[in-house]
Design an enzyme around this catalytic site. Structure first.
Site, PDB file in Angstrom:
ATOM      1  CD  GLU A 237      43.808  41.806  34.803  1.00  0.00           C
ATOM      2  OE1 GLU A 237      44.508  41.503  33.812  1.00  0.00           O
ATOM      3  OE2 GLU A 237      42.813  41.138  35.147  1.00  0.00           O
ATOM      4  CG  ASN A 278      39.419  45.272  38.925  1.00  0.00           C
ATOM      5  OD1 ASN A 278      39.079  45.025  40.074  1.00  0.00           O
ATOM      6  ND2 ASN A 278      39.186  44.432  37.918  1.00  0.00           N
ATOM      7  CG  HIS A 314      39.897  35.775  39.318  1.00  0.00           C
ATOM      8  ND1 HIS A 314      38.584  35.429  39.057  1.00  0.00           N
ATOM      9  CD2 HIS A 314      40.111  36.959  38.665  1.00  0.00           C
ATOM     10  CE1 HIS A 314      38.036  36.346  38.273  1.00  0.00           C
ATOM     11  NE2 HIS A 314      38.932  37.284  38.035  1.00  0.00           N
ATOM     12  CD  GLU A 342      37.653  40.779  37.463  1.00  0.00           C
ATOM     13  OE1 GLU A 342      38.214  39.723  37.060  1.00  0.00           O
ATOM     14  OE2 GLU A 342      37.914  41.904  36.986  1.00  0.00           O
ATOM     15  CG  ASP A 344      36.428  32.955  39.974  1.00  0.00           C
ATOM     16  OD1 ASP A 344      37.593  33.053  40.403  1.00  0.00           O
ATOM     17  OD2 ASP A 344      36.139  33.217  38.790  1.00  0.00           O
TER      18      ASP A 344
END
Length: 421
Positions: A237, A278, A314, A342, A344
């Protein structure tokens, strides 16, 4: 006709035998009191100690506790071409399988991901969850999950809580779980602005002293896991949503060059691990994605090691960005691999049939985008069950983001993932 399709077709027209489980139905497991035999054309296959399932006759059983698991690879697999988008694991043009809603396991997300040309389908996990045996049984099913990511135990605050004092017990526990199951481990992460111990965030640093501390951290942590992991999220990030660099202790003290320094230190510590940058909100085109493209282009021009871009994923039900496949392809065109790291897809609670149906479509969209880009090597969900999702504690009033519910039962989202493959 593909034998798997043939068996499925025969089973579809055959009347279920008395006291036998139907195709994809449960046929065993601790506490199971129902049928333990399957209808013609299917076989009762061990999935985990709590669940066995009637699978089509050509299905390959999962590794049982008495079998020796395949060792975790210590070298980087080569990228293989993916089947065309019209091909599925059940044969060219075959319909996607479906899982029984509420069952513990289904046809196998990792199995179908690999049949579609990916290296893995995986899940994050965390150390407090390792005592939940029904949860671990599903996580350890390599038909479902071929890869694990430690959610917290390899981050800076967990591995170097005081300067130059290292602890690896949490990370080792998850590594050992993955190795015992024959699963890939994605290591997460080496340098991030968050979850830093106070000695890092509150230190009186100069460029030279912080560079030395950061390099020492990477050398010790990546060095401890040398040869054991597929890749590292080496830098996590680094950008704001507008594409500018995030201001944190590393950027403010060292400048943008901290990223190159971190990558070089990681390569030295573990030459065989893939190195990723990432970030979130880079699923579709935009300022942040452009910044990532520019950064990776610059790093490669400087000869800095960079092997992959991690797209976190996300997302929100019904609000997926447009151009996901296009964006993954743009990242891949830089000469790096990409991964959904990651994933979801959360919703405003309570969940409804309409929201769950849209969530199923959204999972399918993301998975299909990865499948369509040959350099997209894998997909990791940010824990597979709502029971351990980070979402409700972070986004007030939202949740139900995962393919399994809080009772470890499959949701419609699972079938969306299968359809995407």
């Amino acid at each position: 006709m593909n034998r798997l399709v043939q068996f499925a077709t025969i089973a579809a027209f055959a009347a279920p035998a008395l006291a036998q489980s139907a195709e994809w139905g449960q046929c065993g497991g601790q506490g199971w009191t129902g049928p333990t035999t399957c209808v013609a054309g299917t076989t009762c296959v061990f999935s985990n100690p709590y669940y066995s399932q009637c699978l089509p006759g050509t299905a390959v059983p999962t590794v049982t506790p008495t079998e020796t698991p395949t060792p975790t690879p210590t070298s980087t697999p080569t990228t293989t071409a993916k089947p065309s988008s019209s091909s599925t694991a059940t044969g060219t043009g075959g319909a996607a399988p479906t899982a029984v809603i509420g069952a513990a396991t289904g046809p196998g997300l990792n199995k179908y991901a690999q049949a579609a040309g990916l290296k893995y389908f995986g899940s994050a996990t965390d150390n407090p969850e390792l005592t939940d045996q029904p949860y671990i049984a599903i996580l350890s099913n390599t038909n479902e999950f071929g890869q694990i990511t430690p959610g917290n135990s390899m981050k800076w605050d967990a591995t170097e809580p005081t300067q130059n004092t290292f602890t690896f017990s949490g990370g080792d526990a998850i590594l050992n779980l993955a190795k015992g199951n024959g699963q890939i481990l994605r290591a997460h992460n080496l340098v991030w602005y968050s979850q830093l111990p106070s000695w890092v965030t509150s230190g009186s640093w100069t460029n030279a002293t912080l560079t030395a501390a950061m390099t020492n951290h990477i050398s010790n942590v990546a060095g401890h896991y040398k040869g054991e992991v597929y890749c590292w999220d080496a830098v996590n990030e680094p950008f704001n949503d507008d594409g500018t660099f995030r201001t944190d202790v590393f950027y403010n003290t060292i400048g943008q060059s901290y990223i190159a320094t971190a990558l070089q230190a990681a390569r030295k510590a573990d030459p065989n691990a893939k190195l990723y940058i990432n970030d979130y909100n880079i699923e579709g085109p935009g300022a942040k994605s452009t910044a990532m493209i520019n950064l990776v282009t610059s790093l490669k021009a400087q000869g800095v090691p960079i092997d992959g871009i991690g797209v976190q994923g996300h997302l929100i039900v019904g609000e997926l960005p447009s151009g996901i496949e296009q964006n993954l392809a743009a990242f891949a065109a830089l000469g790096v691999e990409v991964a959904i790291t990651e994933l979801d897809i959360r919703m405003t609670l309570p969940s409804t049939p309409a929201l769950l149906a849209q969530q199923q479509k959204d999972y399918q969209t993301v998975v299909a985008a990865c499948k369509a880009v040959s350099a997209c090597v894998g997909i990791t969900i940010w824990d597979y069950t709502d029971k351990y999702s980070w979402v409700p504690a972070t986004f007030s009033g939202q949740g139900a983001a995962c393919p399994w519910d809080a009772n470890l039962g499959i949701k419609a989202a699972y079938n969306g993932i299968l359809a995407g493959f």
